[in-house]
Write a protein that holds these residues in place. Sequence first.
Motif, PDB file in Angstrom:
ATOM      1  N   ASP A 107       0.854  -1.180   0.000  1.00 45.48           N
ATOM      2  CA  ASP A 107       0.000   0.000   0.000  1.00 45.48           C
ATOM      3  C   ASP A 107       0.895   1.237   0.000  1.00 45.48           C
ATOM      4  O   ASP A 107       2.100   1.136   0.240  1.00 45.48           O
ATOM      5  CB  ASP A 107      -0.876  -0.047   1.264  1.00 45.48           C
ATOM      6  CG  ASP A 107      -2.128   0.807   1.168  1.00 45.48           C
ATOM      7  OD1 ASP A 107      -2.355   1.446   0.130  1.00 45.48           O
ATOM      8  OD2 ASP A 107      -2.894   0.812   2.154  1.00 45.48           O
ATOM      9  N   THR A 108       0.309   2.387  -0.232  1.00 48.07           N
ATOM     10  CA  THR A 108       1.075   3.625  -0.143  1.00 48.07           C
ATOM     11  C   THR A 108       0.891   4.232   1.239  1.00 48.07           C
ATOM     12  O   THR A 108      -0.139   4.016   1.891  1.00 48.07           O
ATOM     13  CB  THR A 108       0.617   4.652  -1.206  1.00 48.07           C
ATOM     14  OG1 THR A 108      -0.717   5.068  -0.902  1.00 48.07           O
ATOM     15  CG2 THR A 108       0.684   4.066  -2.610  1.00 48.07           C
ATOM     16  N   ASP A 109       1.877   4.989   1.670  1.00 45.66           N
ATOM     17  CA  ASP A 109       1.774   5.657   2.964  1.00 45.66           C
ATOM     18  C   ASP A 109       0.595   6.619   2.983  1.00 45.66           C
ATOM     19  O   ASP A 109      -0.118   6.705   3.990  1.00 45.66           O
ATOM     20  CB  ASP A 109       3.070   6.411   3.284  1.00 45.66           C
ATOM     21  CG  ASP A 109       4.180   5.498   3.750  1.00 45.66           C
ATOM     22  OD1 ASP A 109       3.992   4.259   3.765  1.00 45.66           O
ATOM     23  OD2 ASP A 109       5.254   6.015   4.106  1.00 45.66           O
ATOM     24  N   LYS A 111      -2.303   6.569   1.362  1.00 49.68           N
ATOM     25  CA  LYS A 111      -3.590   5.871   1.495  1.00 49.68           C
ATOM     26  C   LYS A 111      -3.716   5.219   2.868  1.00 49.68           C
ATOM     27  O   LYS A 111      -4.787   5.222   3.467  1.00 49.68           O
ATOM     28  CB  LYS A 111      -3.756   4.840   0.391  1.00 49.68           C
ATOM     29  CG  LYS A 111      -3.982   5.475  -0.970  1.00 49.68           C
ATOM     30  CD  LYS A 111      -4.106   4.430  -2.057  1.00 49.68           C
ATOM     31  CE  LYS A 111      -4.300   5.099  -3.415  1.00 49.68           C
ATOM     32  NZ  LYS A 111      -4.319   4.120  -4.499  1.00 49.68           N
ATOM     33  N   SER A 128       6.068  -0.391   6.806  1.00 48.19           N
ATOM     34  CA  SER A 128       5.463  -0.538   5.484  1.00 48.19           C
ATOM     35  C   SER A 128       6.154  -1.674   4.731  1.00 48.19           C
ATOM     36  O   SER A 128       7.381  -1.722   4.665  1.00 48.19           O
ATOM     37  CB  SER A 128       5.609   0.780   4.716  1.00 48.19           C
ATOM     38  OG  SER A 128       4.995   0.682   3.467  1.00 48.19           O
ATOM     39  N   LYS A 130       5.944  -2.502   1.307  1.00 49.33           N
ATOM     40  CA  LYS A 130       5.495  -2.142  -0.046  1.00 49.33           C
ATOM     41  C   LYS A 130       5.740  -3.239  -1.065  1.00 49.33           C
ATOM     42  O   LYS A 130       4.949  -3.440  -1.975  1.00 49.33           O
ATOM     43  CB  LYS A 130       6.166  -0.842  -0.480  1.00 49.33           C
ATOM     44  CG  LYS A 130       5.679   0.339   0.308  1.00 49.33           C
ATOM     45  CD  LYS A 130       6.363   1.623  -0.091  1.00 49.33           C
ATOM     46  CE  LYS A 130       5.764   2.755   0.724  1.00 49.33           C
ATOM     47  NZ  LYS A 130       6.692   3.779   1.079  1.00 49.33           N
TER      48      LYS A 130
END
Length: 183
Positions: A107-109, A111, A128, A130
Amino acid sequence: MAEKKRVSFMMILPPVIFLGVAALFFFGMQRDNPDLLPTALKGQPAPPLQLEPFAGKQMLTDEALRESGVKLVNFWASWCAPCRVEHPNLMALAAEGIEIHGVNYKDTDAKGTAFLAGLGDPYTLAGSDKSGRTGLDWGVYGVPETFVIDASGKIITRFAGPITSSVMEKTIRPAIAEAAASE
């Protein structure tokens, strides 16, 4: 005569196939917990974390998993609908003082931060993932997945899927009690 045998065989085949599939479903439903996906990591030390920092939160590290106390590691993502379903239960556990660490998965930070801003942030530490590398190391099938870790960093149990009230009572709380007893 051969034509007659072919017709009767073709008439019997569909009910036989149906009965076979029905038997598979029936015996599959007899398992203790059809939602339980076993993990080879139960009783093993938690695999190393290969995480990036997540949105200014304090970083989840290997050392943190081996500190005293029971902790949950929750793999989640903003794009995950079941993660939204389980989130109020994670918030309730955090309000009880249960230490929950989050791994924002593929996911993106931005979002992920918006997700937590809207629903609340139950995570003490976070990181995270990613690329999904840590998820692979931990045997994550998909999100959400939650691991109960004891004070030595050993995995007590893993639950794949959203933590509902029923799952909290039947799976998560007994695992927390087991982890606490091992201290």
